[in-house]
Scaffold this motif. Structure first.
Motif, PDB file in Angstrom:
ATOM      1  N   GLN A   1       6.998  -1.938   6.579  1.00  0.00           N
ATOM      2  CA  GLN A   1       5.955  -2.086   7.593  1.00  0.00           C
ATOM      3  C   GLN A   1       6.605  -2.510   8.901  1.00  0.00           C
ATOM      4  O   GLN A   1       7.501  -3.353   8.903  1.00  0.00           O
ATOM      5  N   VAL A   2       6.144  -1.942  10.001  1.00  0.00           N
ATOM      6  CA  VAL A   2       6.539  -2.414  11.320  1.00  0.00           C
ATOM      7  C   VAL A   2       5.517  -3.489  11.688  1.00  0.00           C
ATOM      8  O   VAL A   2       4.359  -3.200  11.921  1.00  0.00           O
ATOM      9  N   LEU A   3       5.969  -4.749  11.687  1.00  0.00           N
ATOM     10  CA  LEU A   3       5.057  -5.853  11.969  1.00  0.00           C
ATOM     11  C   LEU A   3       4.813  -6.030  13.447  1.00  0.00           C
ATOM     12  O   LEU A   3       3.731  -6.412  13.869  1.00  0.00           O
ATOM     13  N   ASP A   4       5.834  -5.766  14.236  1.00  0.00           N
ATOM     14  CA  ASP A   4       5.668  -5.962  15.670  1.00  0.00           C
ATOM     15  C   ASP A   4       6.738  -5.206  16.440  1.00  0.00           C
ATOM     16  O   ASP A   4       7.822  -4.962  15.925  1.00  0.00           O
TER      17      ASP A   4
ATOM     18  N   THR B   1       4.938 -16.767   8.478  1.00  0.00           N
ATOM     19  CA  THR B   1       4.284 -15.804   7.600  1.00  0.00           C
ATOM     20  C   THR B   1       4.046 -14.514   8.370  1.00  0.00           C
ATOM     21  O   THR B   1       4.099 -14.488   9.602  1.00  0.00           O
ATOM     22  N   GLU B   2       3.762 -13.451   7.645  1.00  0.00           N
ATOM     23  CA  GLU B   2       3.446 -12.164   8.279  1.00  0.00           C
ATOM     24  C   GLU B   2       2.276 -12.334   9.246  1.00  0.00           C
ATOM     25  O   GLU B   2       2.273 -11.789  10.340  1.00  0.00           O
TER      26      GLU B   2
ATOM     27  N   LEU C   1      10.395  -5.344   4.686  1.00  0.00           N
ATOM     28  CA  LEU C   1      10.755  -4.524   3.530  1.00  0.00           C
ATOM     29  C   LEU C   1      10.669  -5.423   2.314  1.00  0.00           C
ATOM     30  O   LEU C   1      11.582  -6.228   2.082  1.00  0.00           O
ATOM     31  N   GLY C   2       9.586  -5.355   1.585  1.00  0.00           N
ATOM     32  CA  GLY C   2       9.387  -6.267   0.457  1.00  0.00           C
ATOM     33  C   GLY C   2       9.307  -7.688   0.957  1.00  0.00           C
ATOM     34  O   GLY C   2       8.451  -8.012   1.763  1.00  0.00           O
TER      35      GLY C   2
ATOM     36  N   SER D   1       0.787  -1.225   0.000  1.00  0.00           N
ATOM     37  CA  SER D   1       0.000   0.000   0.000  1.00  0.00           C
ATOM     38  C   SER D   1       0.824   1.283   0.000  1.00  0.00           C
ATOM     39  O   SER D   1       0.582   2.186   0.779  1.00  0.00           O
ATOM     40  N   GLY D   2       1.819   1.361  -0.858  1.00  0.00           N
ATOM     41  CA  GLY D   2       2.576   2.582  -1.018  1.00  0.00           C
ATOM     42  C   GLY D   2       3.628   2.855   0.035  1.00  0.00           C
ATOM     43  O   GLY D   2       4.340   3.834  -0.042  1.00  0.00           O
TER      44      GLY D   2
END
Length: 91
Positions: free
Chosen positions: A7-10, A53-54, A25-26, A2-3
Motif C-alpha cells: 500500500q502507498v500510505l502517503d 500507526t498506519e 508491505l505487510g 485486501s489482496g
C-alpha cells in the motif's frame, strides 16, 4: 491488505517529478524517493521502529477540521521522526 502486495500510505512532492513515499508491505514500512527515472530506498522500518500507526501516518491528509486536535503532525514532521529513528539505529 485486501489482496494487494503493498500500500502507498502517503506521498509528498518535494520537487518537479520528485516525490517521497511511505509504503507498507505487510508489517514493514519503506520510505522511498521517486524521481523521473529512478527509485531509491531511504529507509526500511518495522511498525515498532517507525513508532507510528498506519492511521497516524495517513491522518494528516484529512482536512484540519476533521483531525484530532493537539498531537497531529505534518508529513514533514513525521518524516523527520522516521529519519531520526533510522539514524539512531545505524549508530
Amino acid at each position: 491488505m485486501s489482496g494487494h502486495s503493498f500500500q502507498v500510505l502517503d506521498t509528498i512532492r518535494i520537487a518537479n517529478n520528485k516525490y517521497v513515499q511511505i509504503l507498507k508491505l505487510g508489517d514493514v514500512y519503506l520510505v522511498i524517493a521517486v524521481g523521473k527515472d529512478e527509485v531509491t530506498m531511504l529507509a526500511k522500518l518495522t511498525e515498532d521502529e517507525i513508532g507510528l500507526t498506519e492511521e497516524q501516518i495517513t491522518d494528516y491528509r484529512k482536512p484540519k477540521t476533521a483531525r484530532m486536535t493537539g498531537t497531529q503532525e505534518s508529513f514533514q514532521e513525521t518524516l523527520e521522526k522516521i529519519r531520526e529513528r533510522f539514524s539512531k539505529k545505524q549508530d
